[in-house]
Design an enzyme around this catalytic site. Sequence first.
Site, PDB file in Angstrom:
ATOM      1  CE  LYS A   1      -2.252  -1.014   3.834  1.00  0.00           C
ATOM      2  NZ  LYS A   1      -1.607  -2.281   4.216  1.00  0.00           N
TER       3      LYS A   1
ATOM      4  NE  ARG B   1      -4.054  -1.148   9.878  1.00  0.00           N
ATOM      5  CZ  ARG B   1      -2.961  -0.616   9.322  1.00  0.00           C
ATOM      6  NH1 ARG B   1      -2.992   0.561   8.775  1.00  0.00           N
ATOM      7  NH2 ARG B   1      -1.841  -1.291   9.326  1.00  0.00           N
TER       8      ARG B   1
ATOM      9  NE  ARG C   1       2.481  -4.260  11.157  1.00  0.00           N
ATOM     10  CZ  ARG C   1       3.443  -4.058  10.258  1.00  0.00           C
ATOM     11  NH1 ARG C   1       4.639  -4.574  10.443  1.00  0.00           N
ATOM     12  NH2 ARG C   1       3.200  -3.348   9.189  1.00  0.00           N
TER      13      ARG C   1
HETATM   14  P1  AMP Z   1       0.980   0.875   8.866  1.00  0.00           P
HETATM   15  O1  AMP Z   1       2.128   1.795   8.677  1.00  0.00           O
HETATM   16  O2  AMP Z   1      -0.211   1.224   8.025  1.00  0.00           O
HETATM   17  O3  AMP Z   1       1.370  -0.579   8.724  1.00  0.00           O
HETATM   18  O4  AMP Z   1       0.478   1.053  10.397  1.00  0.00           O
HETATM   19  C1  AMP Z   1       1.358   0.814  11.463  1.00  0.00           C
HETATM   20  C2  AMP Z   1       0.589   0.739  12.757  1.00  0.00           C
HETATM   21  O5  AMP Z   1      -0.113   1.964  12.984  1.00  0.00           O
HETATM   22  C3  AMP Z   1      -0.480  -0.332  12.805  1.00  0.00           C
HETATM   23  O6  AMP Z   1       0.032  -1.620  13.150  1.00  0.00           O
HETATM   24  C4  AMP Z   1      -1.399   0.226  13.892  1.00  0.00           C
HETATM   25  O7  AMP Z   1      -0.834   0.060  15.173  1.00  0.00           O
HETATM   26  C5  AMP Z   1      -1.378   1.727  13.594  1.00  0.00           C
HETATM   27  N1  AMP Z   1      -2.421   2.098  12.611  1.00  0.00           N
HETATM   28  C6  AMP Z   1      -2.230   2.566  11.342  1.00  0.00           C
HETATM   29  N2  AMP Z   1      -3.388   2.825  10.740  1.00  0.00           N
HETATM   30  C7  AMP Z   1      -4.362   2.506  11.636  1.00  0.00           C
HETATM   31  C8  AMP Z   1      -5.785   2.534  11.594  1.00  0.00           C
HETATM   32  N3  AMP Z   1      -6.451   2.930  10.500  1.00  0.00           N
HETATM   33  N4  AMP Z   1      -6.454   2.136  12.705  1.00  0.00           N
HETATM   34  C9  AMP Z   1      -5.812   1.738  13.813  1.00  0.00           C
HETATM   35  N5  AMP Z   1      -4.476   1.668  13.911  1.00  0.00           N
HETATM   36  C10 AMP Z   1      -3.738   2.054  12.839  1.00  0.00           C
END
Ligand code: AMP
Length: 231
Positions: free
Chosen positions: A16, A91, A173
């Site tokens: 993404k 999410r 995750r």
């Molecule tokens: P990412 O960089 O998108 O993989 O997000 C890293 C971490 O940020 C995730 O594992 C969650 O802890 C938090 N996070 C990111 N986006 C969301 C979301 N939409 N809702 C809840 N937690 C989020």
Amino acid sequence: MKKFCLILFGPPGSGKGTQAKLLRQHLNWPHISTGDMLREHVQAQDELGREIADIMQAGLLVPDELVNRLVEERIARPDCENGFILDGYPRTVPQAKMVLNLLDRKGFGPVVAYLKVDYNKVVARLTGRRLCPQCGALYSLASNAPTISQICDYDGARLIVRDDDREEVIRARLEAYERQTMPVIEYFREASVALYEIDADGSPNAVRARICMVIPACRKEVAPAAGLGLQ
Ligand code: AMP
């Protein structure tokens, strides 16, 4: 003409972030990554950052109200007027409800690109992922390694492994994805949102071309042979 925004949906490691960075240049739309926004707060060690640091370290999802508020504020900025790319949001079903409502009020039609990739590949991609802490460039040791080992091609900074790209956290995750995020697909389908399954295997540019085919703003620029899985 109706305004669109692109929602990049898919498990951690489905590409993404990489796609958002490519498409941002192509579409001239801002890239809104909730993961990046939350990491900025953690790095700044502000009140929100202190509240969410442990949750993120453990690979769990941050509470909906916090993320929803950040997104609502971000989308209200003038650079989002013509369109924007959401990466890593929504999410959960409550987040999806809130964003569909918000987009409707603002006159945006969401297009969801659901990046599908084999789970084993996801783990391999995440463990081999490297990030430039300065400019945010993403590298993959398997398919897009930096020219000089561990050094960013763009600014010479030493690359890092994200805290949550360690194997035990990756498992948490993926579990959060299956339990809390997968149901969003069903919710989108019930709400008749334009949702397209995209084969996320292949080079970043090949995947980008497949996504472009489903975005009205750039569909005509790519060859029809891009290999779509339209639904
Ligand atoms: P990412 O960089 O998108 O993989 O997000 C890293 C971490 O940020 C995730 O594992 C969650 O802890 C938090 N996070 C990111 N986006 C969301 C979301 N939409 N809702 C809840 N937690 C989020």
